[in-house]
Design an enzyme around this catalytic site. Structure first.
Site, PDB file in Angstrom:
ATOM      1  N   GLU A  96       0.810  -1.225   0.000  1.00  0.00           N
ATOM      2  CA  GLU A  96       0.000   0.000   0.000  1.00  0.00           C
ATOM      3  C   GLU A  96       0.845   1.278   0.000  1.00  0.00           C
ATOM      4  O   GLU A  96       0.797   2.068   0.954  1.00  0.00           O
ATOM      5  CB  GLU A  96      -0.957  -0.007   1.191  1.00  0.00           C
ATOM      6  CG  GLU A  96      -2.007  -1.070   1.091  1.00  0.00           C
ATOM      7  CD  GLU A  96      -3.139  -0.905   2.097  1.00  0.00           C
ATOM      8  OE1 GLU A  96      -2.944  -0.258   3.136  1.00  0.00           O
ATOM      9  OE2 GLU A  96      -4.234  -1.431   1.824  1.00  0.00           O
ATOM     10  N   GLU A 113      -6.863  -7.848  -0.695  1.00  0.00           N
ATOM     11  CA  GLU A 113      -7.280  -7.875   0.712  1.00  0.00           C
ATOM     12  C   GLU A 113      -8.746  -7.519   0.814  1.00  0.00           C
ATOM     13  O   GLU A 113      -9.240  -6.654   0.078  1.00  0.00           O
ATOM     14  CB  GLU A 113      -6.521  -6.830   1.541  1.00  0.00           C
ATOM     15  CG  GLU A 113      -5.069  -7.091   1.779  1.00  0.00           C
ATOM     16  CD  GLU A 113      -4.433  -5.980   2.626  1.00  0.00           C
ATOM     17  OE1 GLU A 113      -5.147  -5.302   3.398  1.00  0.00           O
ATOM     18  OE2 GLU A 113      -3.222  -5.774   2.483  1.00  0.00           O
TER      19      GLU A 113
HETATM   20  C1  GAL Z   1      -4.606  -2.750   4.721  1.00  0.00           C
HETATM   21  C2  GAL Z   1      -3.158  -3.147   4.945  1.00  0.00           C
HETATM   22  C3  GAL Z   1      -3.067  -4.363   5.827  1.00  0.00           C
HETATM   23  C4  GAL Z   1      -3.952  -4.213   7.038  1.00  0.00           C
HETATM   24  C5  GAL Z   1      -5.360  -3.942   6.579  1.00  0.00           C
HETATM   25  C6  GAL Z   1      -6.360  -3.793   7.698  1.00  0.00           C
HETATM   26  O1  GAL Z   1      -4.738  -1.440   4.354  1.00  0.00           O
HETATM   27  O2  GAL Z   1      -2.521  -3.426   3.735  1.00  0.00           O
HETATM   28  O3  GAL Z   1      -1.731  -4.560   6.215  1.00  0.00           O
HETATM   29  O4  GAL Z   1      -3.492  -3.155   7.806  1.00  0.00           O
HETATM   30  O5  GAL Z   1      -5.378  -2.757   5.850  1.00  0.00           O
HETATM   31  O6  GAL Z   1      -7.651  -3.577   7.186  1.00  0.00           O
END
Ligand code: GAL
Length: 676
Positions: free
Chosen positions: A152, A305
């Protein structure tokens, strides 16, 4: 390039194996549970620098060797991360220039993550060193499927001397002379003229050209950092695809430009189901971001994710209600993702994210609905595997332009409080979402318009170089262009168009906007349709912005009804070349947008799987290998019935034929294939 995944949809998660090295029984359990949940991939090593290199030059790859071997042994692939998303403490101490500096000249203290200086030579060298070792060590490992570079990236600003020197060099490349820069930035205003590059400090919000270029520079510098840290991966493992996970598109990066340099686009999606208004609205909004990520490369993306339940960083979050996990996961697939992946596999025991949702929570997996929901998604993805690699065909695109967004953020308009550029693009996009008409997102400079029949450019305030000409050519060749209030107001240097807007296109639109009024709720401004193209007429409320325009040849379909604007053009159409340019002069609600785009849809006979889509239902198609896959999704908590209009389908999950009507339960989702 090697195909990373053989015709299957990916299912997996960020797996922080290294946090559990002292709990061998937990690690054993993880691999058992991964099988039960039908996982086939894990993203690993994302924040593991201090475990890989506990002290400078002292490496520990044993745990990662074991992890990759175990993944392989259990039939899973690895998306292997480079660790630059967070720095080990020794590194910040030895190389303080790796930490960002504020405008006050103070270095940020060590800690957190995603906060390194992108120009720092020592940080770049340290990243190249560790990435080279990772690539050399694992280049032939059968588990290695893809590189996940860093995590990110954002365009958070650093004001260190190295960044300022790089910024000034960037400006010099762009403008050549300081006089060109003074002209482009209109620096005679408030006596802001510069006489040398060294005088330039990116801290003055009153010089919009400066701050806009600073935003462009930080985006470019982040890309430059990514390219530098990816170099050893490209060189040592040329056949392994590279990605980096994008976020919501307001982190200061020009993702259109960035996407050119990744092999696969991917993103992290965290909609607040059951919190942000009704789930139908959240569904349309989430669809916009999925389609944006599909559009970046015009091919399948990865959902890198998502949460299997809730999050812990959004102020308010609720676990997904029954059905929502399958629905929200398959929604990503319907919009072109070839994966459903989660943050995180196992909930960490300590630290900032210990209460974030996970596939396996602190209480374990056995009696957890979250785990069952995840396993259900895994089974579903296996059943619909033929969808992998298929594409989406859209005849419509909405422009979403990062430079425009930055310029609008800076603009001191008479109404600065209700700009909402992103929301406006989503509002226009949502009209197509509700009709079940496929829609791409596009960039005003990078994207090829010729593949579209209808192009909407909501609030395209900034026409960068060549954009007016590209839009003119689109209409001339037969395209239907839809613009709104605040379009073509400034050029790429943020200088206002002279002689009326949209700058350079007043002949194409057949009107010239001379001012933009602030429409307050008390004004009760509205658009009244009066032409035969909109039978029965109708009035629609207008809020926030309403343009005052001189018609210059356009057909007026609707007029404003209140105050000074009364009788003035509110919706116009100009035939130009083989196409037409529409202008929507006020900010309307969904009621008008549905009516308006519904009319254009009929006129153009835009293709869509269904003539009528029940409210709350979304329909999407993916096409591949001569097959047409259709996804039907119900974003309401009540059941819905869909008339399939005589098309025969087969249910991909159950194998059963489906004709006539399709029933969808609360938050129900079905994946069908046509004509089988
Ligand atoms: C994303 C990040 C992850 C974790 C996640 C939590 O933005 O890449 O490492 O922090 O959020 O929702």
């Amino acid at each position: 390039m090697k195909k990373a995944f053989e015709n299957r949809l990916l299912h997996g998660a960020d797996y922080n194996y290294e946090q559990w090295l002292d709990y061998p029984e937990i690690l054993d359990e993880d691999f058992e549970l991964m099988k039960k949940a039908s996982c086939n991939v894990m993203s690993v090593g994302i924040f593991s620098w201090s475990m890989l290199e506990p002290a400078e030059g002292e490496y520990r790859f044993d745990w990662l060797d074991r992890l990759l071997d175990r993944l392989h042994g259990n039939g899973l692939r690895a998306i292997l991360a480079t660790p630059s998303g967070s720095k080990p403490a020794w590194l910040s101490r030895k190389y303080p220039d790796a930490c960002r500096m504020g405008p006050d000249g103070r270095r940020e203290p060590h800690g957190g993550r995603h906060n390194h200086c992108r120009t720092s030579a020592s940080y770049r060298e340290a990243c190249v060193r560790i990435n080279t070792l990772l690539a050399e060590r694992y280049k032939d490992h059968p588990a290695l499927a893809m590189w996940h570079v860093s995590n990110e990236y954002n365009a958070g600003r650093c004001h260190c001397p190295d960044c300022l020197a790089a910024f000034r060099a960037w400006l010099e490349r762009k403008y050549g002379t300081i006089e060109n820069l003074n002209k482009a930035w209109w620096t005679t205003f408030w006596s802001h003229r510069y006489s040398s590059w060294e005088e330039i400090e990116p801290v003055d919000n009153s010089v919009h050209g400066l701050m806009l270029d600073w935003a462009r520079f930080t985006s470019d510098q982040t890309l430059d950092f990514f390219l530098a840290e990816s170099e050893p991966l490209r060189r040592i493992t040329p056949a392994v695809p590279i990605t980096t996970n994008f976020m919501m598109p307001d982190v200061g990066l020009d993702y259109w430009k960035f996407a050119r340099h990744v092999d696969v686009a991917c993103w992290d999606s965290y909609p607040r189901w059951h919190v942000d208004g009704n789930d139908e609205t959240v569904g349309a909004r989430t669809a916009f971001f999925h389609d944006l990520n599909r559009s970046f490369k015009g091919k399948p993306f990865l959902l890198m994710e998502s949460t299997p339940s809730g999050t812990n960083w959004q102020g308010l979050s609720k676990p997904k209600k029954p059905g929502m996990h399958l629905l929200s996961s398959i929604q990503a697939i319907a919009h072109g993702s070839d994966s459903v992946q989660y943050f995180q596999w196992r909930q960490s025991r300590g630290g900032e994210e210990k209460f974030h949702g996970a596939v396996v929570g602190h209480a374990g997996a056995e009696s957890s609905r979250v785990f069952r929901d995840v396993a259900e998604v895994g089974g579903f993805l296996e059943a619909i595997a033929p969808v992998a690699g298929s594409s989406t065909r859209a005849e419509v695109a909405v422009i979403y332009d990062f430079h425009n967004s930055w310029a609008l953020d800076l603009a001191q308009l008479p109404n600065t409080v209700s700009k909402r550029y992103q929301e406006t693009c989503i509002a226009h996009y949502s009209a197509f979402w509700r009709m079940g008409v496929a829609c791409d997102l596009a960039d005003s400079v990078e994207s090829d318009f010729s593949r579209y029949r209808l192009l909407a450019v909501p609030m395209l305030y900034m026409f960068r170089e060549g954009v007016a000409e590209r839009l003119r050519a689109f209409v001339n060749a037969g395209g239907i262009l839809v613009a709104t209030y605040l379009t073509g107001v400034v050029d790429g240097s943020d200088l206002c168009a002279l002689g009326g807007t949209p700058g350079g296109l007043t002949d194409v639109f057949g009107l010239a906007v001379t001012a933009t009024d602030t429409a307050l709720p008390a004004d009760r401004q509205e658009i009244r349709l009066s032409s035969a193209d909109f039978p029965g007429g109708g009035s629609y409320a207008v809020a926030d912005y309403a343009d005052l325009a001189d018609p210059r040849g356009a057909t007026v379909h609707a007029a404003f009804t209140v105050g000074e604007l009364s009788g003035g053009p509110a919706l116009t159409e100009m035939r130009y070349g083989k196409g037409a340019a529409w202008y929507v002069a006020g900010r309307t609600g969904a009621d008008f947008l549905d009516r308006f785009y519904g009319t254009l849809r009929e006129r153009l006979s835009l293709s869509a799987p269904l003539a009528t889509v029940p409210p709350g239902v979304s329909v999407r198609e993916r096409i591949g290998d001569g097959k047409r896959f259709a996804f039907f999704m119900n974003f309401r908590e009540t059941a819905a019935a869909v008339d399939l209009a005589g098309v025969a389908y087969r249910d991909l999950a159950t194998g059963e034929p489906v004709t006539g009507a399709l029933s969808l339960g609360p938050f129900g989702v079905r994946a069908l294939v046509a004509g089988e």
